[in-house]
Design a protein around this motif. Structure first.
Motif, PDB file in Angstrom:
ATOM      1  N   GLY A 176       0.815  -0.937  -0.128  1.00 46.64           N
ATOM      2  CA  GLY A 176      -0.166   0.386   0.425  1.00 46.64           C
ATOM      3  C   GLY A 176       0.840   1.154   0.045  1.00 46.64           C
ATOM      4  O   GLY A 176       1.416   1.562   0.778  1.00 46.64           O
ATOM      5  N   HIS A 177       0.896   2.111  -1.326  1.00 44.37           N
ATOM      6  CA  HIS A 177       1.561   3.430  -1.392  1.00 44.37           C
ATOM      7  C   HIS A 177       1.016   3.956  -0.065  1.00 44.37           C
ATOM      8  O   HIS A 177       2.631   4.796   0.393  1.00 44.37           O
ATOM      9  CB  HIS A 177       0.997   3.712  -2.278  1.00 44.37           C
ATOM     10  N   HIS A 178       0.245   4.060   0.617  1.00 43.01           N
ATOM     11  CA  HIS A 178       0.321   5.056   2.055  1.00 43.01           C
ATOM     12  C   HIS A 178       1.063   4.547   2.797  1.00 43.01           C
ATOM     13  O   HIS A 178       1.426   5.495   4.083  1.00 43.01           O
ATOM     14  CB  HIS A 178      -1.722   5.181   2.392  1.00 43.01           C
ATOM     15  N   ARG A 179       1.355   2.904   3.258  1.00 45.78           N
ATOM     16  CA  ARG A 179       1.730   2.616   4.406  1.00 45.78           C
ATOM     17  C   ARG A 179       3.571   2.963   4.076  1.00 45.78           C
ATOM     18  O   ARG A 179       3.811   2.850   4.686  1.00 45.78           O
ATOM     19  CB  ARG A 179       1.298   1.353   3.915  1.00 45.78           C
ATOM     20  N   LEU A 180       3.460   2.409   2.855  1.00 46.45           N
ATOM     21  CA  LEU A 180       4.301   2.328   2.726  1.00 46.45           C
ATOM     22  C   LEU A 180       5.329   4.395   2.809  1.00 46.45           C
ATOM     23  O   LEU A 180       7.605   4.191   3.188  1.00 46.45           O
ATOM     24  CB  LEU A 180       4.922   2.410   1.204  1.00 46.45           C
ATOM     25  N   VAL A 181       4.754   5.659   2.331  1.00 43.77           N
ATOM     26  CA  VAL A 181       5.229   6.460   2.629  1.00 43.77           C
ATOM     27  C   VAL A 181       5.326   6.989   4.324  1.00 43.77           C
ATOM     28  O   VAL A 181       6.253   7.391   4.391  1.00 43.77           O
ATOM     29  CB  VAL A 181       4.279   7.752   2.222  1.00 43.77           C
ATOM     30  N   GLU A 182       4.306   5.842   4.792  1.00 46.11           N
ATOM     31  CA  GLU A 182       4.529   6.653   6.243  1.00 46.11           C
ATOM     32  C   GLU A 182       5.618   5.820   6.472  1.00 46.11           C
ATOM     33  O   GLU A 182       5.847   6.489   8.050  1.00 46.11           O
ATOM     34  CB  GLU A 182       3.084   5.457   7.182  1.00 46.11           C
ATOM     35  N   LYS A 183       5.780   4.477   6.216  1.00 40.90           N
ATOM     36  CA  LYS A 183       6.741   3.709   7.065  1.00 40.90           C
ATOM     37  C   LYS A 183       8.358   4.540   6.442  1.00 40.90           C
ATOM     38  O   LYS A 183       9.124   4.722   6.952  1.00 40.90           O
ATOM     39  CB  LYS A 183       7.565   2.450   6.186  1.00 40.90           C
ATOM     40  N   LEU A 184       8.622   5.453   5.469  1.00 36.57           N
ATOM     41  CA  LEU A 184       9.642   6.616   4.909  1.00 36.57           C
ATOM     42  C   LEU A 184       9.929   7.686   5.846  1.00 36.57           C
ATOM     43  O   LEU A 184      11.051   7.548   6.632  1.00 36.57           O
ATOM     44  CB  LEU A 184       9.243   6.538   3.836  1.00 36.57           C
ATOM     45  N   LYS A 185       8.560   8.104   6.501  1.00 36.57           N
ATOM     46  CA  LYS A 185       8.853   8.891   7.755  1.00 36.57           C
ATOM     47  C   LYS A 185       9.393   8.019   8.837  1.00 36.57           C
ATOM     48  O   LYS A 185       9.861   8.756   9.368  1.00 36.57           O
ATOM     49  CB  LYS A 185       7.506   8.888   7.539  1.00 36.57           C
ATOM     50  N   TRP A 186       8.589   7.410   9.333  1.00 38.21           N
ATOM     51  CA  TRP A 186       9.166   5.982  10.085  1.00 38.21           C
ATOM     52  C   TRP A 186      10.428   6.636  10.588  1.00 38.21           C
ATOM     53  O   TRP A 186      10.957   6.653  10.891  1.00 38.21           O
ATOM     54  CB  TRP A 186       8.588   5.160  10.308  1.00 38.21           C
ATOM     55  N   TYR A 187      11.591   6.208   8.931  1.00 37.69           N
ATOM     56  CA  TYR A 187      12.659   5.905   9.226  1.00 37.69           C
ATOM     57  C   TYR A 187      13.285   7.166   8.680  1.00 37.69           C
ATOM     58  O   TYR A 187      14.552   7.247   8.905  1.00 37.69           O
ATOM     59  CB  TYR A 187      13.712   5.028   7.424  1.00 37.69           C
ATOM     60  N   GLY A 188      12.670   8.163   8.626  1.00 35.66           N
ATOM     61  CA  GLY A 188      13.954   9.631   8.543  1.00 35.66           C
ATOM     62  C   GLY A 188      13.783  10.283   7.484  1.00 35.66           C
ATOM     63  O   GLY A 188      14.111  10.813   7.333  1.00 35.66           O
TER      64      GLY A 188
ATOM     65  N   LYS B 117      10.623  12.228   0.120  1.00 40.60           N
ATOM     66  CA  LYS B 117       9.407  11.454   0.009  1.00 40.60           C
ATOM     67  C   LYS B 117       8.241  12.512  -0.771  1.00 40.60           C
ATOM     68  O   LYS B 117       7.898  11.676  -1.741  1.00 40.60           O
ATOM     69  CB  LYS B 117       9.493  11.927   1.893  1.00 40.60           C
ATOM     70  N   ARG B 118       8.618  13.249  -0.485  1.00 38.54           N
ATOM     71  CA  ARG B 118       8.116  13.834  -2.019  1.00 38.54           C
ATOM     72  C   ARG B 118       8.454  13.466  -3.289  1.00 38.54           C
ATOM     73  O   ARG B 118       7.267  13.145  -3.914  1.00 38.54           O
ATOM     74  CB  ARG B 118       7.999  15.819  -1.670  1.00 38.54           C
ATOM     75  N   TRP B 119       9.471  13.044  -3.210  1.00 40.38           N
ATOM     76  CA  TRP B 119       9.936  12.014  -4.825  1.00 40.38           C
ATOM     77  C   TRP B 119       9.037  10.782  -5.070  1.00 40.38           C
ATOM     78  O   TRP B 119       8.463  10.627  -5.731  1.00 40.38           O
ATOM     79  CB  TRP B 119      11.516  12.223  -5.081  1.00 40.38           C
ATOM     80  N   ILE B 120       9.596  10.403  -3.980  1.00 37.03           N
ATOM     81  CA  ILE B 120       9.100   9.043  -3.941  1.00 37.03           C
ATOM     82  C   ILE B 120       7.177   8.971  -3.530  1.00 37.03           C
ATOM     83  O   ILE B 120       6.454   8.196  -5.021  1.00 37.03           O
ATOM     84  CB  ILE B 120       9.191   8.112  -2.561  1.00 37.03           C
ATOM     85  N   GLN B 121       6.814   9.484  -2.944  1.00 37.65           N
ATOM     86  CA  GLN B 121       5.028  10.024  -3.789  1.00 37.65           C
ATOM     87  C   GLN B 121       4.976  10.133  -4.777  1.00 37.65           C
ATOM     88  O   GLN B 121       4.183   9.474  -4.836  1.00 37.65           O
ATOM     89  CB  GLN B 121       4.868  11.159  -2.520  1.00 37.65           C
ATOM     90  N   SER B 122       5.734  11.275  -5.456  1.00 34.08           N
ATOM     91  CA  SER B 122       4.780  11.938  -6.425  1.00 34.08           C
ATOM     92  C   SER B 122       5.105  11.001  -7.425  1.00 34.08           C
ATOM     93  O   SER B 122       5.022  10.535  -8.689  1.00 34.08           O
ATOM     94  CB  SER B 122       6.714  12.666  -7.593  1.00 34.08           C
ATOM     95  N   PHE B 123       6.345   9.793  -7.496  1.00 35.05           N
ATOM     96  CA  PHE B 123       6.183   8.001  -8.498  1.00 35.05           C
ATOM     97  C   PHE B 123       5.317   7.509  -8.675  1.00 35.05           C
ATOM     98  O   PHE B 123       5.336   6.580  -9.521  1.00 35.05           O
ATOM     99  CB  PHE B 123       7.985   7.571  -8.083  1.00 35.05           C
ATOM    100  N   LEU B 124       4.941   7.414  -6.946  1.00 40.12           N
ATOM    101  CA  LEU B 124       3.673   6.727  -6.216  1.00 40.12           C
ATOM    102  C   LEU B 124       2.733   6.860  -7.368  1.00 40.12           C
ATOM    103  O   LEU B 124       1.229   5.751  -6.750  1.00 40.12           O
ATOM    104  CB  LEU B 124       3.702   5.759  -5.535  1.00 40.12           C
ATOM    105  N   SER B 125       2.140   8.511  -7.550  1.00 47.10           N
ATOM    106  CA  SER B 125       0.801   9.240  -7.851  1.00 47.10           C
ATOM    107  C   SER B 125       0.814   8.980  -9.330  1.00 47.10           C
ATOM    108  O   SER B 125       1.901   9.717 -10.178  1.00 47.10           O
ATOM    109  CB  SER B 125       0.427  10.693  -6.950  1.00 47.10           C
TER     110      SER B 125
END
Length: 104
Positions: free
Chosen positions: A59-71, A77-85
């Protein structure tokens, strides 16, 4: 990668996209382990998992949340979110293009 290395995020035996740890080095280590066990008369059990397309099954939302958890935040993070959207794909063979389709 620098962030992941500094904060020791990745598993120490992770290969494939790390410096000096390619898919080939993973295979060499795997074969070495099996041969060493055979020479020592030890049993080796192997479980092979196919993670093909695993990235698209998380799940992309879950992946982004995990990225935030890892700092991992800010621009990365915005680049990865953009790639997933709103991703689209098409196939091009010898100059001929298929219809562009959404990647869900």
């Amino acid at each position: 990668m620098a962030h992941a290395n500094i904060h020791n995020i990745l598993y120490s035996l992770q290969h494939g996209f790390r410096s000096k740890r390619s898919c080939k080095t993973q295979l060499v280590e795997f074969v070495h382990d099996i041969v060493s066990n055979m020479a020592a008369g030890l049993q080796t059990d192997v479980c092979i998992l196919d993670f093909a397309k695993a990235f698209d099954k998380v799940g992309h939302h879950r992946l982004v949340e995990k990225l935030k958890w890892y700092g991992i935040d800010g621009t990365a993070k915005r680049w990865i979110q953009s790639f997933l959207s709103v991703r689209k794909q098409r196939v091009v063979v010898e100059g001929a293009s298929s219809e562009e389709l959404d990647v869900t």
